[in-house]
Design a protein around this motif. Sequence first.
Motif, PDB file in Angstrom:
ATOM      1  N   LEU A  24      90.731 -10.379 -11.754  1.00 56.22           N
ATOM      2  CA  LEU A  24      90.838 -10.146 -10.322  1.00 56.22           C
ATOM      3  C   LEU A  24      91.499  -8.783 -10.098  1.00 56.22           C
ATOM      4  O   LEU A  24      92.571  -8.511 -10.661  1.00 56.22           O
ATOM      5  CB  LEU A  24      91.659 -11.244  -9.660  1.00 56.22           C
ATOM      6  N   TYR A  43      92.486 -16.724   1.382  1.00 58.89           N
ATOM      7  CA  TYR A  43      93.935 -16.829   1.276  1.00 58.89           C
ATOM      8  C   TYR A  43      94.501 -17.357   2.599  1.00 58.89           C
ATOM      9  O   TYR A  43      94.165 -16.846   3.684  1.00 58.89           O
ATOM     10  CB  TYR A  43      94.554 -15.454   1.003  1.00 58.89           C
ATOM     11  N   VAL A  57      95.787 -20.421  -2.098  1.00 59.15           N
ATOM     12  CA  VAL A  57      94.349 -20.201  -2.214  1.00 59.15           C
ATOM     13  C   VAL A  57      93.628 -21.426  -1.649  1.00 59.15           C
ATOM     14  O   VAL A  57      93.765 -22.533  -2.182  1.00 59.15           O
ATOM     15  CB  VAL A  57      93.940 -19.962  -3.681  1.00 59.15           C
ATOM     16  N   ARG A  64      82.980 -12.420  -6.268  1.00 60.79           N
ATOM     17  CA  ARG A  64      84.073 -13.377  -6.066  1.00 60.79           C
ATOM     18  C   ARG A  64      84.273 -13.568  -4.575  1.00 60.79           C
ATOM     19  O   ARG A  64      84.141 -12.635  -3.779  1.00 60.79           O
ATOM     20  CB  ARG A  64      85.351 -12.922  -6.760  1.00 60.79           C
ATOM     21  N   PRO A 100      96.628 -14.915  -6.262  1.00 65.64           N
ATOM     22  CA  PRO A 100      96.637 -16.376  -6.350  1.00 65.64           C
ATOM     23  C   PRO A 100      97.997 -16.946  -6.730  1.00 65.64           C
ATOM     24  O   PRO A 100      98.234 -18.140  -6.532  1.00 65.64           O
ATOM     25  CB  PRO A 100      95.601 -16.662  -7.447  1.00 65.64           C
ATOM     26  N   THR A 143      87.215 -15.459  -2.102  1.00 63.16           N
ATOM     27  CA  THR A 143      88.518 -16.115  -2.049  1.00 63.16           C
ATOM     28  C   THR A 143      88.988 -16.159  -0.597  1.00 63.16           C
ATOM     29  O   THR A 143      88.821 -15.181   0.142  1.00 63.16           O
ATOM     30  CB  THR A 143      89.564 -15.365  -2.897  1.00 63.16           C
ATOM     31  N   ASP A 201      90.135 -21.500  -0.993  1.00 59.27           N
ATOM     32  CA  ASP A 201      88.862 -21.590  -1.706  1.00 59.27           C
ATOM     33  C   ASP A 201      88.770 -20.401  -2.652  1.00 59.27           C
ATOM     34  O   ASP A 201      89.250 -19.309  -2.339  1.00 59.27           O
ATOM     35  CB  ASP A 201      87.662 -21.545  -0.741  1.00 59.27           C
ATOM     36  N   HIS A 202      88.114 -20.628  -3.782  1.00 60.22           N
ATOM     37  CA  HIS A 202      87.914 -19.526  -4.731  1.00 60.22           C
ATOM     38  C   HIS A 202      86.658 -19.803  -5.535  1.00 60.22           C
ATOM     39  O   HIS A 202      86.478 -20.887  -6.101  1.00 60.22           O
ATOM     40  CB  HIS A 202      89.109 -19.391  -5.675  1.00 60.22           C
ATOM     41  N   ARG A 203      85.766 -18.821  -5.547  1.00 59.71           N
ATOM     42  CA  ARG A 203      84.547 -18.917  -6.348  1.00 59.71           C
ATOM     43  C   ARG A 203      84.324 -17.581  -7.041  1.00 59.71           C
ATOM     44  O   ARG A 203      84.542 -16.519  -6.460  1.00 59.71           O
ATOM     45  CB  ARG A 203      83.323 -19.233  -5.479  1.00 59.71           C
ATOM     46  N   GLN A 204      83.909 -17.656  -8.284  1.00 58.05           N
ATOM     47  CA  GLN A 204      83.607 -16.460  -9.070  1.00 58.05           C
ATOM     48  C   GLN A 204      82.248 -16.666  -9.716  1.00 58.05           C
ATOM     49  O   GLN A 204      82.021 -17.670 -10.395  1.00 58.05           O
ATOM     50  CB  GLN A 204      84.686 -16.235 -10.124  1.00 58.05           C
ATOM     51  N   TYR A 221      90.521 -22.107  -8.440  1.00 60.72           N
ATOM     52  CA  TYR A 221      91.357 -21.207  -9.242  1.00 60.72           C
ATOM     53  C   TYR A 221      92.243 -22.019 -10.157  1.00 60.72           C
ATOM     54  O   TYR A 221      92.964 -22.923  -9.718  1.00 60.72           O
ATOM     55  CB  TYR A 221      92.220 -20.321  -8.333  1.00 60.72           C
TER      56      TYR A 221
END
Length: 789
Positions: free
Chosen positions: A36, A118, A98, A114, A93, A116, A100-103, A11
């Motif tokens: 998001l 948290y 965060v 997506r 975010p 994520t 991990d974050h993938r889009q 992110y």
Amino acid sequence: MTGWTWEYEGYDPADERLRESLCTLGNGYFATRGALPECAADDIHHPGTYVAGCYNRLTSEIAGRRVENEDLVNVPNWLPLRFRLVDGDWLTPETAEVLDHRQMVHLASGLLERRTRYALGEGRVLSVRQQRLVHMADPHLAALRTEFTAEGFTGDLDVEAALDGGVTNSGVARYRDLDGRHLTAPDTGSVEPDLVWLRCRTRTSDIRIGMAARLRADAPVTDRHEEARAGQRVRLGLLPGRTVTVDKTVALHTSRDPAISDPLDAAIDRVAAAPAFDDLLETHLTAWDQLWRRAELDVPGEAGDILRLHLFHVLQTLSPHTAELDVGVPARGLHGEAYRGHVFWDELFVLPYLNLHFPEVSRALLGYRHRRLDRACAAARAAGRRGALYPWQSGSDGREETQEVHLNPRSGRWLPDHSRLQRHVGSAVAYNVWQYCEASGDAEFLHTKGAEMLLQIARFWADSATWDERLGRHRILGVMGPDEYHDAYPDALRPGLDDNAYTNVTAAWVLSRTLDVVRTLPEPRRRELAERTGLDAGELEQWEDVSRTLHVPFHEGVISQFEGYGDLAELDWEGYRHRYGDIRRLDRILEAEDDTVNRYKASKQADLLMLGYLFSPRELRGLFERLGYRLDDETWHRTVDHYLHRTSHGSTLSGLVHGWVLARARRAAAWTYCQEALRGDIADLQGGTTGEGIHLGAMAGTLDLVQRGLPGLETREGALWLDPVPLPELSSYGFSLHYQGHWGVQLRLERGRLEVTVPHSDREPIDIRLPDRVVCVAPGETYHLLLAD
């Protein structure tokens, strides 16, 4: 990019606007940015949803004057879905860590995913997975599936979903001094707690908007309404490792839609009848699969991956659903608010691609121009001319939407905007009419609406031409060319330039082509057209004369961009690059220095070289011969070199045109410019502009580079003409075409070999014409050809 997936890892707030644009989902009717759902609009995020053709006009006080602008409206936001532990803060975010974050955009399926994780403290982690679609089969539906998984804890999670009518057009920083409050009279309500609705209307265009949402979860749903916000809440019990799911399905209608009574009633009925998420996904996947088959493109390597992304965004903006609408080609797609959602000349780069895949969409987009022909004729009369003067920027009704002032962010000054003098947009409309009819074989359109547009555009050019006794030629005075930097002569009191070569040559082409069309019309139709428009033999003689005598200026053995261009000063290009680095927007740099680009031989983008983009070398030579000029290869190559060294490429279209022209001239530098065109949006080469909306013309143009530019493909005289050029970096590729009723014609080039396959049908064989031979390929046949070196 990995095959059919466009993916972002991690992110980064600074990249969020860019990601939102490139992760936009749409279906030709509406599109929603890839924001998001838990984040509201702020300096980082801009969740926008835009309905094709939904405009509104507002007046603002700017620089001591009242300025009126029409914008593509950011309609109510259907995305909001936020979550938190009970009595905790809403998680975003910006408010939580965060991990991990993938889009990811799955291009084959038109699905945005997506993931994520948290961090919630004390070893607790909430994993969030979302799948989003804007339905490609039913253009009024969208859906969001959210899956929550607790890692290392047990607890309750509050989830709040909403339809938000309190949105504004605030996605472009330089427009924020202007009024962006386009929606009014919001009203909300519920049918059941799990089905809520919102309605509103635009402030001046009075377009009524209805939106309804259904929320399903493994827990009771309650409704809660606030001003301009229809809300729903659900409390979910979380257990370690167990996934709970919330599905949100939304329907959107406006009062512009056909076959409805009331947009709110239509939205409620549609969402109530919508199937569950899995079933929606299945029909959505089928629709996308059919699109990909019709637009098949096989290009290896990284270039192929980027082209697939470009094609994805073209299809999301202009799909078969678009054929049912009264809309044009929005220059920045349905992906953001830059250019206010207006229609420019970018269709010149888009329709040639669509013609050979989705001709019904091209015809509808030309219908947008035809329905505004009367308005264009009124604009010509207001300018003291006959015929049709199409606006540089068009919106709802076809009036000129170009703003009268624009902001230079570098100097902070509001400056006069003279770009409405780009009268060449009419030639672009005429070119698209002709290209569509040649590719589709649609004689009915050519003989009716097409002929009417061609006639009025030709009439405007003939009436705009002034006879110069000294030159013994006709001239077109006081215009701007595609360059856009030059809007006046140095120290001139009035804007406008004389004899822009691109404008004059394309005007000559329009006149010549329209003469051909009028002379070959069926006699009853020709008589009807003459009666309706007052066309007579004397006017046709005038067109013939002007089409052969328009002035094209030259200097130092090259074609001049406009009369007097050769007298301008040379710019210290290296000095400015050393001082500023990126000088794409050289006009803003010079204005901030109290100078003007009007003093220099410096172009923002391809202007004169656009002629090499529109016309094959053979056709371009013929145009100059008709005008009484000799254009040999040496003169053209000198001209190309001259402008290559004097262009800042301040437009994403510039690299595309230069790559196309250099490839046709078999120049080694072609691939450098092709790569710039490919990377324009994904690398945001224009410095922050992609976050305001993708550049649709450049994206479609790269597709057309493979479809027409490199193969030298032309549709004319009832045949497919091919004259492939070798480009070492892209020597093997294939694509399908829809040509004059033949569906799925396959062309493949493999290092000096051409393969053509025509699927089984009851159509006539296709003539394939190459420089050294003619072949005829019947339905059901495959033909292999060795190409000449």
